[in-house]
Design a protein around this motif. Sequence first.
Motif, mmCIF file in Angstrom:
data_model
loop_
_atom_site.group_PDB
_atom_site.id
_atom_site.type_symbol
_atom_site.label_atom_id
_atom_site.label_comp_id
_atom_site.label_asym_id
_atom_site.label_seq_id
_atom_site.Cartn_x
_atom_site.Cartn_y
_atom_site.Cartn_z
ATOM 1 N N HIS A 1 -5.695 23.241 -68.553
ATOM 2 C CA HIS A 1 -4.516 23.042 -67.700
ATOM 3 C C HIS A 1 -4.533 24.125 -66.617
ATOM 4 C CE1 HIS A 1 -3.436 20.555 -71.075
ATOM 5 N NE2 HIS A 1 -3.332 21.605 -71.862
ATOM 6 N N SER A 2 -5.219 23.849 -65.542
ATOM 7 C CA SER A 2 -5.446 24.890 -64.536
ATOM 8 C C SER A 2 -4.167 25.226 -63.780
ATOM 9 C CB SER A 2 -6.519 24.451 -63.545
ATOM 10 O OG SER A 2 -6.018 23.447 -62.675
ATOM 11 N N TYR A 3 -4.193 26.401 -63.182
ATOM 12 C CA TYR A 3 -3.110 26.763 -62.264
ATOM 13 C C TYR A 3 -3.063 25.706 -61.167
ATOM 14 C CZ TYR A 3 0.054 29.554 -59.475
ATOM 15 O OH TYR A 3 1.158 29.993 -58.779
ATOM 16 N N PRO A 4 -1.864 25.291 -60.735
ATOM 17 C CA PRO A 4 -1.769 24.221 -59.737
ATOM 18 C C PRO A 4 -2.578 24.527 -58.476
ATOM 19 C CG PRO A 4 0.384 24.693 -60.667
ATOM 20 C CD PRO A 4 -0.540 25.749 -61.189
ATOM 21 N N LEU A 5 -3.358 23.555 -58.064
ATOM 22 C CA LEU A 5 -4.159 23.730 -56.858
ATOM 23 C C LEU A 5 -3.253 23.674 -55.629
ATOM 24 C CD1 LEU A 5 -7.221 21.465 -57.718
ATOM 25 C CD2 LEU A 5 -6.869 23.890 -58.220
#
Length: 349
Positions: free
Chosen positions: A48-52
Amino acid sequence: MKAIRTDMDIPGEVLAAVDHGGSLGRARTLFPQAPEPFVDLSTGINPHSYPLFDVPATALTRLPEQARADELAAIAAAAYGAPSPANVAGAPGTQILLPRVYALAKLGRAMVLAPTYAEHARAARITGHHVTEVSDFGALGDADLAIVVNPNNPDGRVASRRDLLELATRLKARGGLLVVDEAFMDAGPREESLAGDVEQGGLAVLRSFGKFFGLAGLRLGFALADRATVARLAGDFGPWAVSGPALEYGIKALADVRWQQEMRKRIGEEAARLDGLLARHGVEVTGGTPLYRHMDFPEAGALFRALGRQGIVLRHFEDRPNVLRAGLPGSDDEWQRLEAALAGWKNEP
């Protein structure tokens, strides 16, 4: 002291990098008939990556400004608990820091608390150290360079801050260096971090940005050390060590305390969910961190192959055939595929 292996036991070709998971090309070679897309659980990278977001065009078209690098150092110092921005050296990923940090120690006996991430021993050898991998924490006191991954990869073992500080003091008195790789400390027991102690000298702490923030391809990492050591590292790197896009993402994400708090809660819950799912299908979790789970059991190879044929890739270890590591699924579909594959894994040939 139990020595696991030393330089004398290892042929020269092992100085080459080895597989560390995360390679879909390798997965396709191993399981050519598997359905795609693969569910890649072979890394400990947050799914769950940091929001692009859109970076300014100048982050790509201009050389990075020193003022922006200074801002990143200040935000990283606050996020990690370092004494000051002058104790933080940014770099294009932690991997590139390893030989440079190990070169700070006098050449001699390097000891790695093992089993752990294989690149530490390889980087120390490349630097010119005679490397021994040991399983006894107490043996590290005899090293010129001692290396501890905390929390450890892949089993999640945690060394206490007190023990590490005692070791650092002992090594410093003899001109030695302790390096603590805290790549997974963002998701670990942060009270055990040595980030706030680096000004005492004889100590370097490595922090990885990409794992917890799920942006491994960005290539951003940090070395935390006393001011003189950081100045030396910065001089070795020269200007523009961190790319413009990495500066922008690092500044925004490391300052986003709310996102970090919510993510720690989320991955903790998902790690517990994964433990329960594995247990229901006869697989006991024996350690790990919230970003990856560790399993050690005789049928590990069979599970690796059974899931691989279903397009689900875990991390296996050629030198430890009973050990597997599993990262977190990143979507409902990936959870469903994993559960379905686990339901029949013992019936696989």
